[in-house]
Design a protein around this motif. Structure first.
Motif, PDB file in Angstrom:
ATOM      1  N   SER A  16       0.843  -1.196   0.000  1.00 26.88           N
ATOM      2  CA  SER A  16       0.000   0.000   0.000  1.00 26.88           C
ATOM      3  C   SER A  16       0.876   1.243   0.000  1.00 26.88           C
ATOM      4  O   SER A  16       2.090   1.166   0.199  1.00 26.88           O
ATOM      5  CB  SER A  16      -0.929   0.021   1.220  1.00 26.88           C
ATOM      6  OG  SER A  16      -0.162   0.044   2.424  1.00 26.88           O
ATOM      7  N   GLU A  24     -13.780   2.847  -1.956  1.00 27.20           N
ATOM      8  CA  GLU A  24     -13.468   3.478  -0.676  1.00 27.20           C
ATOM      9  C   GLU A  24     -13.867   2.569   0.478  1.00 27.20           C
ATOM     10  O   GLU A  24     -14.966   2.009   0.503  1.00 27.20           O
ATOM     11  CB  GLU A  24     -14.164   4.823  -0.536  1.00 27.20           C
ATOM     12  CG  GLU A  24     -13.774   5.542   0.755  1.00 27.20           C
ATOM     13  CD  GLU A  24     -14.037   7.030   0.745  1.00 27.20           C
ATOM     14  OE1 GLU A  24     -13.537   7.715   1.664  1.00 27.20           O
ATOM     15  OE2 GLU A  24     -14.728   7.512  -0.167  1.00 27.20           O
ATOM     16  N   VAL A  25     -12.958   2.421   1.445  1.00 27.01           N
ATOM     17  CA  VAL A  25     -13.200   1.565   2.607  1.00 27.01           C
ATOM     18  C   VAL A  25     -13.116   2.346   3.907  1.00 27.01           C
ATOM     19  O   VAL A  25     -13.256   1.762   4.984  1.00 27.01           O
ATOM     20  CB  VAL A  25     -12.209   0.375   2.636  1.00 27.01           C
ATOM     21  CG1 VAL A  25     -12.454  -0.554   1.462  1.00 27.01           C
ATOM     22  CG2 VAL A  25     -10.761   0.853   2.644  1.00 27.01           C
ATOM     23  N   SER A  26     -12.896   3.654   3.837  1.00 23.65           N
ATOM     24  CA  SER A  26     -12.849   4.464   5.051  1.00 23.65           C
ATOM     25  C   SER A  26     -14.265   4.733   5.543  1.00 23.65           C
ATOM     26  O   SER A  26     -15.244   4.631   4.797  1.00 23.65           O
ATOM     27  CB  SER A  26     -12.108   5.775   4.793  1.00 23.65           C
ATOM     28  OG  SER A  26     -12.576   6.412   3.627  1.00 23.65           O
ATOM     29  N   ARG A  68      -9.361   6.031   2.649  1.00 22.29           N
ATOM     30  CA  ARG A  68      -8.701   4.776   2.304  1.00 22.29           C
ATOM     31  C   ARG A  68      -9.449   4.077   1.162  1.00 22.29           C
ATOM     32  O   ARG A  68     -10.680   4.048   1.154  1.00 22.29           O
ATOM     33  CB  ARG A  68      -8.628   3.875   3.531  1.00 22.29           C
ATOM     34  CG  ARG A  68      -7.828   4.490   4.673  1.00 22.29           C
ATOM     35  CD  ARG A  68      -7.826   3.618   5.922  1.00 22.29           C
ATOM     36  NE  ARG A  68      -9.134   3.578   6.566  1.00 22.29           N
ATOM     37  CZ  ARG A  68      -9.904   2.502   6.667  1.00 22.29           C
ATOM     38  NH1 ARG A  68      -9.493   1.340   6.148  1.00 22.29           N
ATOM     39  NH2 ARG A  68     -11.071   2.562   7.277  1.00 22.29           N
ATOM     40  N   ALA A 118      -9.437   0.617  -1.775  1.00 20.37           N
ATOM     41  CA  ALA A 118      -9.009  -0.761  -2.045  1.00 20.37           C
ATOM     42  C   ALA A 118      -9.129  -1.081  -3.528  1.00 20.37           C
ATOM     43  O   ALA A 118      -9.929  -0.483  -4.260  1.00 20.37           O
ATOM     44  CB  ALA A 118      -9.854  -1.745  -1.233  1.00 20.37           C
ATOM     45  N   GLU A 158      -6.793  -3.072   0.651  1.00 25.52           N
ATOM     46  CA  GLU A 158      -6.570  -1.644   0.899  1.00 25.52           C
ATOM     47  C   GLU A 158      -5.169  -1.254   0.443  1.00 25.52           C
ATOM     48  O   GLU A 158      -4.179  -1.740   0.979  1.00 25.52           O
ATOM     49  CB  GLU A 158      -6.747  -1.342   2.386  1.00 25.52           C
ATOM     50  CG  GLU A 158      -6.674   0.132   2.710  1.00 25.52           C
ATOM     51  CD  GLU A 158      -6.891   0.410   4.187  1.00 25.52           C
ATOM     52  OE1 GLU A 158      -6.191   1.287   4.741  1.00 25.52           O
ATOM     53  OE2 GLU A 158      -7.752  -0.259   4.798  1.00 25.52           O
ATOM     54  N   ALA A 164      -4.072   5.302   0.772  1.00 24.69           N
ATOM     55  CA  ALA A 164      -4.610   6.212   1.782  1.00 24.69           C
ATOM     56  C   ALA A 164      -4.253   7.627   1.371  1.00 24.69           C
ATOM     57  O   ALA A 164      -3.115   7.899   0.964  1.00 24.69           O
ATOM     58  CB  ALA A 164      -4.055   5.902   3.162  1.00 24.69           C
TER      59      ALA A 164
END
Length: 313
Positions: free
Chosen positions: A8, A30-32, A40, A42, A48, A51
């Protein structure tokens, strides 16, 4: 090899919301959580991998690499010590700093990336009607482009030779190809390169490269990004000579370049690959439009050198 790919990156930008919206449109997921200061994202296969955080000017803050086990971390620690480069251990990670730029490098014990093979689309050719009696599936696709993984990145270095030494002798990258006095193509996986280090008047992030399934996805992804936003175009469609990959480069709202790529050289046996020393950058591509000046020297390079970057809007 002690390493097996990029895990990452953390990128600092002055305009987090705009840049986050760009990479969502680019196809990252987006995984935030809502309200997180760190946005964040992926990929389909890599998990992921990006960032985005606030920073006075755009820069690469952290590069995380994949390693197999504790022995790998110990070996890298010994190599860094031999170069008089400090490091520290944090659980299953080793943290160090590239002395030339201040970039934080995290080497983390991580399972090897396994990718399900992409379907091979049949094609017609002279005397070879492998796709008879129908339109090509590539022109009827409607699904959104989703990058499979982060493949490589290019960084500018004030001292390319010193950075080359850090990545090769310190971390264990291998040299795939080299442009004399300018750039090193370095790998820590079977890809042709995972880090490209180029001589520059300032340390900065030039581009990140995201793998898609095939050349049609390179073209369709870029076309989708440019629809209504032609100012994002930097360079493409084309095919590199060094690496062989198809490419199309776009610019995010902070000035970083992002590349869709496919079909990069894959080196499974080190003994069967002969690194080439290229005399200059004229072999940057096999076919494409001429390299635009803004690709070689981004428009904000002077601002970055002055530490007074203003994001393009």
């Amino acid at each position: 090899m002690s390493l097996h790919g990029i895990r990452s990156i953390v990128v600092g930008v002055p305009n987090v919301q705009e840049v986050a919206a760009y990479y969502d449109e680019f196809g990252l997921r987006e995984v935030s959580s809502p309200g997180d200061a760190r946005r964040r994202f992926a990929t389909l296969d890599g998990g992921e991998q990006l960032a985005i955080v606030g920073s006075p000017q755009r820069r690469l803050l952290e590069l995380a690499l994949r390693a197999d086990d504790e022995d790998d971390l110990a070996r890298i620690g010994s190599q860094l010590t031999a170069l008089n480069v400090a490091y520290k251990r944090e659980g299953a990670s080793l943290l160090t700093e590239e002395p030339n730029s201040g970039l934080t490098v995290r080497v983390q014990i991580t399972p090897r990336l396994v990718q399900a093979p992409a379907a091979v689309a049949p094609t017609n050719g002279p005397g070879r009607p492998d796709r008879p009696n129908g339109r090509a599936a590539a022109v009827t696709r409607t699904t959104r482009i989703r990058p499979r993984r982060l493949g490589h990145l290019m960084v500018g270095s004030l001292d390319q030779e010193a950075s080359h030494l850090f990545f090769t002798k310190g971390l264990g990258f291998k040299v795939t190809d080299h442009i004399v006095g300018l750039a090193s193509f370095l790998r820590c996986s079977s890809d042709h390169h995972n880090v490209l280090v180029q001589q520059s008047p300032v340390s900065y992030l030039h581009h990140t490269a995201w793998e898609v399934n095939d050349v049609d996805e390179v073209g369709r992804g870029a076309a989708d990004m440019l629809r209504g936003n032609p100012e994002r175009h930097i360079w493409g469609m084309g095919r590199h000579f060094i690496g062989s990959n198809f490419f199309w480069y776009l610019r995010d709202p902070a000035g970083n370049y992002s590349e869709y790529f496919s079909d990069i050289d894959c080196i499974l046996e080190d003994q069967l690959w002969k690194p080439e020393v290229v005399a200059d950058a004229t072999r940057e591509y096999g076919w494409a439009e001429p390299v635009p000046p803004s690709f070689l020297k981004p428009d904000d390079l002077a601002d970055l050198m002055m530490g007074n970057h203003s994001p393009k809007r």
